[in-house]
Write a protein that holds these residues in place. Sequence first.
Motif, PDB file in Angstrom:
ATOM      1  N   GLN A 122     -42.232  42.470 -73.355  1.00  0.00           N
ATOM      2  CA  GLN A 122     -41.314  43.426 -73.960  1.00  0.00           C
ATOM      3  C   GLN A 122     -42.006  44.339 -74.977  1.00  0.00           C
ATOM      4  OE1 GLN A 122     -38.766  43.412 -71.903  1.00  0.00           O
ATOM      5  NE2 GLN A 122     -37.095  42.974 -73.311  1.00  0.00           N
ATOM      6  N   SER A 128     -33.672  39.309 -78.985  1.00  0.00           N
ATOM      7  CA  SER A 128     -34.255  40.129 -80.047  1.00  0.00           C
ATOM      8  C   SER A 128     -34.520  41.549 -79.566  1.00  0.00           C
ATOM      9  CB  SER A 128     -35.573  39.514 -80.539  1.00  0.00           C
ATOM     10  OG  SER A 128     -35.370  38.263 -81.143  1.00  0.00           O
ATOM     11  N   MET A 129     -34.898  41.671 -78.281  1.00  0.00           N
ATOM     12  CA  MET A 129     -35.329  42.965 -77.749  1.00  0.00           C
ATOM     13  C   MET A 129     -34.412  43.503 -76.650  1.00  0.00           C
ATOM     14  SD  MET A 129     -38.105  43.885 -79.313  1.00  0.00           S
ATOM     15  CE  MET A 129     -38.849  45.075 -78.191  1.00  0.00           C
ATOM     16  N   PRO A 185     -38.582  45.262 -83.199  1.00  0.00           N
ATOM     17  CA  PRO A 185     -37.262  45.045 -83.793  1.00  0.00           C
ATOM     18  C   PRO A 185     -37.336  44.825 -85.296  1.00  0.00           C
ATOM     19  CG  PRO A 185     -38.005  43.059 -82.680  1.00  0.00           C
ATOM     20  CD  PRO A 185     -38.991  44.138 -82.345  1.00  0.00           C
ATOM     21  N   ALA A 186     -36.248  45.092 -85.987  1.00  0.00           N
ATOM     22  CA  ALA A 186     -36.154  44.863 -87.426  1.00  0.00           C
ATOM     23  C   ALA A 186     -36.098  43.370 -87.706  1.00  0.00           C
ATOM     24  CB  ALA A 186     -34.906  45.556 -87.975  1.00  0.00           C
ATOM     25  N   THR A 206     -32.858  41.655 -87.019  1.00  0.00           N
ATOM     26  CA  THR A 206     -32.615  41.588 -85.578  1.00  0.00           C
ATOM     27  C   THR A 206     -33.372  40.423 -84.964  1.00  0.00           C
ATOM     28  OG1 THR A 206     -32.318  43.985 -85.477  1.00  0.00           O
ATOM     29  CG2 THR A 206     -32.786  42.858 -83.403  1.00  0.00           C
ATOM     30  N   VAL A 207     -34.617  40.230 -85.403  1.00  0.00           N
ATOM     31  CA  VAL A 207     -35.419  39.107 -84.914  1.00  0.00           C
ATOM     32  C   VAL A 207     -34.781  37.781 -85.314  1.00  0.00           C
ATOM     33  CG1 VAL A 207     -37.646  37.941 -85.048  1.00  0.00           C
ATOM     34  CG2 VAL A 207     -37.553  40.438 -84.930  1.00  0.00           C
ATOM     35  N   GLY A 262     -31.846  37.180 -83.261  1.00  0.00           N
ATOM     36  CA  GLY A 262     -32.252  36.892 -81.895  1.00  0.00           C
ATOM     37  C   GLY A 262     -32.748  35.466 -81.735  1.00  0.00           C
ATOM     38  N   SER A 285     -45.521  38.284 -86.144  1.00  0.00           N
ATOM     39  CA  SER A 285     -45.619  39.716 -85.897  1.00  0.00           C
ATOM     40  C   SER A 285     -46.773  40.237 -86.762  1.00  0.00           C
ATOM     41  CB  SER A 285     -44.310  40.417 -86.273  1.00  0.00           C
ATOM     42  OG  SER A 285     -44.207  40.580 -87.679  1.00  0.00           O
TER      43      SER A 285
END
Length: 388
Positions: free
Chosen positions: A48, A83-84, A98-99, A102-103, A106, A141
Amino acid sequence: MGAFLDKPKTEKHNAHGEGNGLRYGLSSMQGWRVEMEDAHTATVGLPQGLDNWSFFAVYDGHAGSRVANYASKHLLGHIITHSMGPPGPEGVTPAPAPAVETVKMGIRTGFLKIDEHMRNFSDLRNGMDRSGSTAVAVLLSPEHLYFINCGDSRAVLYRNAHVCFSTLDHKPCNPREKERIQNAGGSVMIQRVNGSLAVSRALGDYDYKCVDGKGATEQLVSPEPEVFEIERALEDEFVVLACDGIWDVMTNEELCEFVKSRLEVSHDLEKVCNQVLDTCLHKGSRDNMSVVLVCLPNCPKVSEEAVKKDRELDKFLESRVEEIIEKAGEEGIPDLVTVMRNLSSESIPNLPPGGGLASKHSVMEAVYKRLNPHREVDGNGVDLEDPW
């Protein structure tokens, strides 16, 4: 609870790799348990468009390995999807990273969805398989470390020469966990859910997730993970993920200090992980054991001085084992356990911090076997001709 073998299975599964500015090694061992119920995930570079992200996890199964094995193969996919979003068509520019929130959402959704999905498996739905599994993970990340925990496996971050962060074990006696269990009509006895299960959060364990009128996160056992986000720093040295077979016999500080000391004498991360398992075995762990070591750019480097001291320590211990056996003379050759007990009463300098004499068992065992080739010694250092 799990049944035990007459002697431990010490064969290990190993793997290693590198990328995205990190190196990793892992090791797992069945130990004294009748079955191997642990599993793991190690992925450098995610789909992704997350090529510069990585994911590592340890799963500690109980009452069987089905849930742990399935989660090790599919949990990451659920997390990424939530998440994505689902994968786009080939050739389309991937969406931006993603922010943070959001992660985190997710990850939580990924756990709930995979738990809901596994519940539909016929053997789990019909009670033919009652397995469950903890899950502890780190998602890296370029800017953040996402620590993820569901159960009593644990992750620690070693930064700037000390333990900077540790996940929190989900035990039934924890006030927040106990309140949920009681609200769902259960009880906590002998530190276990309904006197039986030693963890209060896990994937699987559907016998504990069937209270009418309660949502997935309100059951006796919850599949909801806790997610902790930490900004990465130049001082980050390494992350350790391990099941409770490790933490039963070593504290956060002991394990990290031991890992640091071994990284100063070896580049081989598989070897370091193997030494962790062997040390925990000789410290008395009776469980399956799994450890994943993720070394970041600032991890300890091999030091000539540390290598020299370690070699000198090995030679000293070898000579002491020889002396103890030679002095026995007419009294008869002592078993290896007795030799170890004698040495444990001595003040021996430069033993690895956190590991102590147990971490040098293989050195002493090798000398013992050389001097006594006809005596059988099992993998836990117990002389089988004269067990204690």
